[in-house]
Design an enzyme around this catalytic site. Structure first.
Site, short mmCIF file in Angstrom:
data_model
loop_
_atom_site.label_atom_id
_atom_site.label_comp_id
_atom_site.label_asym_id
_atom_site.label_seq_id
_atom_site.Cartn_x
_atom_site.Cartn_y
_atom_site.Cartn_z
N LYS A 66 -93.01 -20.74 1.68
CA LYS A 66 -94.10 -20.19 2.17
C LYS A 66 -94.29 -18.71 1.75
O LYS A 66 -95.69 -18.49 1.60
CB LYS A 66 -94.34 -20.33 3.85
CG LYS A 66 -94.01 -21.78 4.21
CD LYS A 66 -94.42 -21.78 5.71
CE LYS A 66 -94.36 -23.43 6.20
NZ LYS A 66 -94.92 -23.41 7.50
N ASP A 101 -101.21 -22.06 9.48
CA ASP A 101 -100.11 -22.00 10.51
C ASP A 101 -100.55 -21.08 11.73
O ASP A 101 -100.20 -21.26 12.99
CB ASP A 101 -98.62 -21.45 10.00
CG ASP A 101 -98.11 -22.51 9.30
OD1 ASP A 101 -98.13 -23.67 9.50
OD2 ASP A 101 -97.16 -22.20 8.48
N HIS A 105 -78.52 -47.50 -17.49
CA HIS A 105 -78.48 -46.27 -16.55
C HIS A 105 -78.28 -44.91 -17.32
O HIS A 105 -77.30 -44.94 -18.07
CB HIS A 105 -77.25 -46.66 -15.31
CG HIS A 105 -77.56 -47.37 -14.52
ND1 HIS A 105 -77.70 -48.81 -14.70
CD2 HIS A 105 -77.76 -47.55 -13.06
CE1 HIS A 105 -77.90 -49.54 -13.54
NE2 HIS A 105 -77.94 -48.60 -12.42
N LYS A 146 -85.62 -52.10 -17.27
CA LYS A 146 -85.37 -51.49 -16.13
C LYS A 146 -84.44 -50.15 -16.38
O LYS A 146 -83.42 -50.12 -17.16
CB LYS A 146 -84.54 -52.30 -15.08
CG LYS A 146 -83.97 -51.50 -13.98
CD LYS A 146 -83.29 -52.48 -13.03
CE LYS A 146 -82.58 -51.75 -11.71
NZ LYS A 146 -81.61 -52.74 -11.13
N ARG A 173 -72.94 -56.35 -10.95
CA ARG A 173 -72.95 -54.96 -11.67
C ARG A 173 -71.34 -54.37 -11.72
O ARG A 173 -70.51 -54.60 -10.71
CB ARG A 173 -73.65 -53.78 -10.89
CG ARG A 173 -73.61 -52.60 -11.65
CD ARG A 173 -74.36 -52.57 -12.81
NE ARG A 173 -76.09 -52.52 -12.56
CZ ARG A 173 -77.03 -53.13 -13.21
NH1 ARG A 173 -76.83 -53.90 -14.29
NH2 ARG A 173 -78.20 -53.19 -12.80
N SER A 207 -79.09 -47.29 4.83
CA SER A 207 -79.72 -46.08 4.35
C SER A 207 -79.22 -45.64 3.07
O SER A 207 -78.00 -45.37 2.84
CB SER A 207 -79.12 -45.03 5.54
OG SER A 207 -79.55 -43.74 5.29
N ARG A 217 -76.78 -58.30 -4.70
CA ARG A 217 -75.65 -57.69 -5.45
C ARG A 217 -74.39 -58.47 -5.30
O ARG A 217 -73.69 -58.23 -4.27
CB ARG A 217 -75.45 -56.33 -4.92
CG ARG A 217 -76.56 -55.57 -5.28
CD ARG A 217 -76.47 -54.90 -6.57
NE ARG A 217 -75.31 -54.15 -7.05
CZ ARG A 217 -74.86 -53.13 -6.97
NH1 ARG A 217 -75.97 -51.92 -6.75
NH2 ARG A 217 -73.79 -52.51 -7.56
#
Length: 462
Positions: free
Chosen positions: A300, A338, A131, A158, A72, A215, A43
């Site tokens: 559940k 469970d 995008h 892409k 970009r 992250s 990038r």
């Protein structure tokens, strides 16, 4: 299906690199290679004070793997805010220098790619990216978009989205598996995680994985792609299992179940499904490729109505944590594992001491809590239930012949000697319980003989 004879897929794993200096970028390139990446996405718009004629050759000369050069602009979600002519000149320079891949936005791709293919007879491949904002287009609309992108002279297409519902990703998978040229297609954000994880199954050109230290929401780490999900073992025949939950990123299920599938030589993968709408989810992912699901918070109890059949134990509990698609007719059969798993674990921890007659203090009356309560009842325990929703606590207490108290009372609760304390709440309630139990320890000194079982929903056996 066993894994014997399975051919490795052709999907490559790409690490996006966003170093702020060329030195950092070069360091990250080496790190990504060591972590198992096949390609590197550079990038350029993240590099501070970027000077194309100085920095671009330095990057290309130090590459340990093939590079995708991406510069970009802000108008397409990047960081570059400078002159557009200068940006395009930088990408022309990348082609001149023989970059492996160059990523162009659809808006500018058409005339640039034709020009570069005429002027530079190199092995450079051109990626045309689009995008999409808003709702994912239909299969037909995506096919039309792909045709428009292909007409620019692109070698690889892409498509990047930010889906609002996991069911939209099925259209991405359809594009990957049906379009007759290399396609990169995925969604960003937590709901889009499966678009990266299952890319090899549907034939995508590449999927992304982040290096340690990054992250990125919706992007798995290179380590998990290589070791937890084993992307290279996936193919079109791979069966997909997973946890249906909201949220789902906390789940340890993939770490537990994927090694088991491989140990059994079963061609399958277990992934996290971030689900907003149960009805839409089961309607969309309905084929034999999706033969079973685990169910977590907060579904559940709600998921019972979406099962075609429910095992008697699960029906009596009113909660399902495991769903199997019956091969002969495709019907969804709901089970509750469970109950027996949790109670057996408690009995193992007690090392032969019977639960019968003991006070079983349960905090949380949701799906996991109901399983624990019915399990404790089956062993003859006396049951006391706390829940933020007092009416729900009372309802469960009535079903298991127990007692209900308001959640606020847990702070001052003093369990009797030998009581079993089980937490089946969401994680945010844990600090309240810890405070209460620390207070109990100080005032009563009972922690040495009072079994503490923090049974988190995300750690249930499915």
């Amino acid at each position: 299906m066993g894994s014997t004879g399975i051919l490795k897929n052709s999907t490559m794993i790409c690490a996006p690199l966003m170093g702020e200096t060329v030195e950092q970028m070069v360091k990250e390139m080496k790190q990504a290679k060591a972590e198992g990446s096949h390609l590197l996405e550079i990038r350029l718009d993240h590099i501070t004070n970027f000077h194309p004629h100085h920095h671009l050759p330095a990057i290309l000369d130090n590459k340990p793997l093939p590079l995708i050069i991406l510069y970009r602009p802000k108008w397409d979600g990047g960081l570059y805010e400078g002159d557009e002519h200068s940006r395009l000149q930088t990408l022309r320079l990348a082609a001149e220098l023989g970059a492996d891949y160059i990523d162009f936005e659809l808006k500018v791709a058409s005339h640039l790619i034709r020009e570069l293919k005429i002027n530079y007879q190199s092995a450079t491949k051109f990626i045309v990216s689009c995008h999409i904002t808003g709702t994912t287009p239909s299969d037909e609309e995506l096919a039309n978009l792909a045709a428009t992108m292909r007409a620019t002279g692109a070698d690889i297409l892409k498509v990047v989205e930010n889906v609002t519902d996991i069911t939209e990703i099925a259209r991405i998978f359809h594009l990957l598996s049906h379009y007759q040229m290399p396609v990169i297609a995925y969604s960003v954000g937590e709901r889009g995680l499966i678009s990266q994880l299952l890319c090899p199954k549907f034939g995508g050109f590449l999927a992304y994985g982040s290096i340690k230290g990054y992250s990125i929401p919706g992007m798995p780490s290179l380590y998990s792609v290589k070791h937890t999900y084993k992307h290279d073992l996936m193919n079109s025949e791979t069966k997909v299992f997973g946890l249906v939950s909201k949220p789902v990123s906390h789940s340890k299920g993939p770490i537990l179940h994927n090694p088991t599938l491989r140990h059994e030589n079963f061609n399958g993968v277990y992934v996290p499904f971030f689900v907003d709408n149960l009805k839409e989810f089961f309607s969309t992912y309905s084929g034999s490729d999706f033969p079973g699901f685990s169910v977590g918070i907060p579904y559940k109890e709600a998921v019972v109505e979406f099962c075609d059949e429910v095992h008697p134990l699960a029906e009596s509990i009113g909660a399902v944590n495991t769903i199997i698609r019956r091969p002969c007719d495709g019907k969804l059969i709901g089970y509750n594992t469970d109950c027996e798993a949790a109670i057996t674990s408690i009995e193992d921890a007690l090392k032969g001491t019977l639960i019968s007659g003991k006070l079983f203090v349960l905090v949380g009356a949701g799906g996991a809590g109901r399983a624990l309560a019915f399990g404790a009842k089956s062993r003859g325990a006396r049951i006391l239930i706390f829940d933020i929703d007092f009416e729900r606590a009372k309802s469960l207490a009535s079903a298991v012949l127990g007692e209900a108290r308001t959640f606020e009372q847990v702070i001052n609760f003093r369990p009797e000697k030998g009581a079993i304390l089980a937490n089946a709440t969401r994680s945010e309630c844990i600090h309240i319980l810890i405070s209460a139990f620390q207070l109990t320890r100080k005032l009563w000194g009972i922690m040495g003989w009072c079994l503490m079982l923090f049974i988190h929903l995300e750690k249930q056996v499915c």
